[in-house]
Scaffold this active site. Structure first.
Site, short mmCIF file in Angstrom:
data_model
loop_
_atom_site.label_atom_id
_atom_site.label_comp_id
_atom_site.label_asym_id
_atom_site.label_seq_id
_atom_site.Cartn_x
_atom_site.Cartn_y
_atom_site.Cartn_z
N CYS A 188 -3.97 -5.65 9.69
CA CYS A 188 -2.76 -5.66 10.65
C CYS A 188 -3.26 -5.03 12.05
O CYS A 188 -4.13 -5.96 12.73
CB CYS A 188 -1.54 -4.77 10.08
N GLU A 215 -3.09 -4.56 0.85
CA GLU A 215 -3.03 -3.09 0.15
C GLU A 215 -1.66 -2.80 -0.50
O GLU A 215 -1.68 -1.96 -1.57
CB GLU A 215 -3.59 -1.91 0.89
N HIS A 270 -0.67 -7.04 5.07
CA HIS A 270 -1.24 -5.59 4.27
C HIS A 270 -1.34 -6.36 2.92
O HIS A 270 -0.68 -5.92 2.05
CB HIS A 270 -0.09 -4.74 4.26
N GLY A 309 3.98 16.14 -7.40
CA GLY A 309 3.81 14.85 -8.06
C GLY A 309 4.73 14.31 -9.02
O GLY A 309 4.71 13.64 -9.94
N TYR A 322 2.63 11.32 9.56
CA TYR A 322 2.34 12.76 9.45
C TYR A 322 3.57 13.31 8.64
O TYR A 322 3.30 14.56 8.13
CB TYR A 322 1.98 13.78 10.71
N ASP A 341 6.21 6.62 -2.64
CA ASP A 341 6.08 6.47 -4.08
C ASP A 341 6.52 5.41 -4.62
O ASP A 341 5.95 4.95 -5.89
CB ASP A 341 7.37 7.68 -4.81
#
Ligand code: GLN
Length: 537
Positions: A382, A511, A509, A17, A55, A72
């Site tokens: 998309c 998001e 996009h 993290g 992946y 990130d």
């Protein structure tokens, strides 16, 4: 104030993290009124993560200025609300590329090009670059990978040199490690942390702050032991235990004084306390929202990180609608006409996910047909939007062989097609339509309402294929409207079926631009429709 540099490194294991700690620290410094930026330096050799399979590294996040970056950067933006740019994401590949290009131009005047100083100098130049473009009090630099990785070495050498050149009051290293709990012994073990810090010290870097990731509370004794073995003050040994949500991390870091200890070591007298009011309101609302709604993510990657920004955007919108969103992955490769109702059972809404290539697309088309004919709120993003468009062509317009030319170059009904200017491109990386473009919304559409009746919006893109405008009229007269158009190129950005509760597909996009304090309007409106739909059912 002269810009100060905070380097975040990680040891013992990956996935501890570091990105969340960097984002949390950025949040706290921002909340104290400082100008900050957070940047990520990734040791892998790809020029950018654009060509990487999700992946391998999870989703590829796209900045407004069109850089394909590490996921990130999504955390940095969601936490701070500050847009990152292409200067916030650098890989070994980019570093080498610019050094090699310079070498070819003859810029090095006959010198032998070496990792030290040429590569390390380029890394240092890039680390300092952001602060030459804007006034910044703090530059947080996260170094990807784990101490000990062969490819991290030049980055660590660069931050060692910078620390020396800038002096201890202008640069500091924060090291994140892991304290495992051995169940059989019933003990927390600090040895891996000690070893990791020794490794860093061996490279000439003394971390001043340690953040220990742990699943169990660390006693004072353990913190003292770590401090003692690692040449670090006890007050600078911070624990980062598992929390119910990543959004709790800034508050936890504040409680333990991560920001104060850093400010103190950098010789900065804080002028005010961090203001986390709206952030805390968000957390409170999130914790109170216990009523669950299920949203299906129809896609091909059975991996949380592959749809990270979508999952977070749904969660933000959920909180602000007082719901806990449970995003349920539904593998589109397994969806058939026979099982689609069962696969989507109990879902308040469906997101048809982005992607590349033909694997799993037929399942997406079946899902789009099912939700269209059953009036289930559906959000196509998309490739998801493209599949909605293809489904409509096949089942409403009657073009059974309709497809995208990405999947079938010879399809006679190429309702999704490549833009002319993209056709000549043969390289894979960085050749898509990337970054933010303007889009004009159609008045009175659901989308326009969702965006609080704004006429022009700006959203980020990452794709090669487009709605084929030759079919626009046919779509519109059959009930699927093109409600968002790029005002300069005329490309279709948004389709919507006004007769349905919520059936919207976006070529862009959304998001990528939902943040904790500013949930994205389309996700907000989608979740609202999903809630209304379940209330009626
Ligand atoms: N593969 C599609 C295109 O290139 C969609 C890309 C995406 O979903 N990001 O247009």
């Amino acid at each position: 104030m002269e810009s100060k540099y905070i380097f975040i490194t990680g040891g013992v294991a990956s996935s501890l993290g570091k990105g969340i700690i960097s984002a949390s620290l950025g949040k706290l410094l921002q909340a104290r009124g400082y100008n900050i930026t957070i940047q990520k330096f990734d040791p892998y050799i790809n020029i950018d993560p654009g060509t990487l399979n999700p992946y391998e590294h999870g989703e590829c996040y796209v900045t407004a200025d069109g850089m394909e970056t590490d996921l990130d950067l999504g955390h940095y933006e969601r936490f701070t609300g500050i847009e990152t740019t292409r200067d916030n994401s650098v890989t070994t590949g980019r570093i080498y590329l610019s050094v090699i290009e310079r070498e070819r131009r003859g810029d090095y005047l006959g010198k032998t090009i070496q990792v030290v100083p040429h590569i390390t100098d380029e890394i240092k130049r890039r680390i300092l670059l952001n602060a030459t473009k804007q006034p910044l009090d703090f530059v947080i630099t996260e170094i990807g990978g784990t101490i000990g990785d062969i490819e991290s070495q030049p980055f660590l050498e660069a931050i060692r040199q910078l620390r020396w050149e800038l002096g201890p009051r202008r640069a500091i290293n924060v090291h994140l490690t892991y304290v495992p709990y051995l169940a059989a012994a019933g003990e927390l073990k600090t040895k891996p942390t000690q070893t990791s810090v020794k490794q860093l010290q061996g490279l000439g870097i003394q971390p001043e702050v340690l953040v220990l990731r742990t699943e169990h509370d660390l006693s004072d004794q353990i913190r003292e032991k770590v401090a003692h073995f690692c040449n670090v003050d006890v007050s600078a040994v911070i624990q980062s235990q598992d929390l119910p949500s990543i959004y709790e991390v800034p508050v936890n870091m504040l409680r333990q004084g991560l920001d104060t200890v850093i400010l103190q070591k950098l010789g900065v007298k804080p002028t005010r306390k961090p203001e986390l009011g709206p952030w805390n309101d968000f957390l409170e609302r999130r914790n109170k929202a216990t009523k669950e709604i299920k949203i299906a993510l129809v896609g091909k990657y059975d991996l949380q990180d592959a749809y990270k920004s979508i999952i977070e955007s749904l969660a933000h919108a959920g909180t602000y609608n007082d719901r806990k969103v449970k995003a349920v992955f539904v593998n589109s490769e397994n969806i058939t006409n026979e099982n689609v109702s069962e696969q989507l059972q109990g879902m308040a809404g469906v997101v048809i996910c982005p992607g590349f290539g033909s694997r799993g697309i037929e399942g997406k088309i079946i899902a789009a047909a099912y939700t269209r004919t059953h009036n289930i709120p559906t959000f196509g993003i998309c490739l998801g939007m493209q599949m909605m468009v293809i489904e409509f062509a096949r089942n409403v317009l009657g073009y059974k062989d309709a497809n995208s030319s990405e999947m079938d170059v010879h399809t006679p009904h190429n309702v999704i097609d490549m833009m002319e200017e993209q056709k000549s491109i043969t390289q894979m990386g960085g050749t898509m339509r990337l970054g933010a473009y303007e889009c004009q919304l159609l008045k009175d559409s659901k989308t326009w309402e969702a965006y609080s009746k704004q006429n022009i919006i700006k959203e980020r893109h990452r794709h090669r294929f487009e709605f084929n405008n030759r079919y626009q009229e046919e779509y519109e007269s059959n009930g699927m409207k093109c409600v968002g158009i790029n005002p300069t190129t005329n490309l279709v950005e948004i389709v919507e079926i006004p007769a349905l509760k919520w059936y919207i597909g976006t070529q862009f996009h959304p998001e990528y631009s939902s943040t904790v304090l500013h949930p994205h309007p389309l996700f907000m409106s989608f979740i609202k429709a999903c809630i209304d739909g379940t209330a009626e059912a």
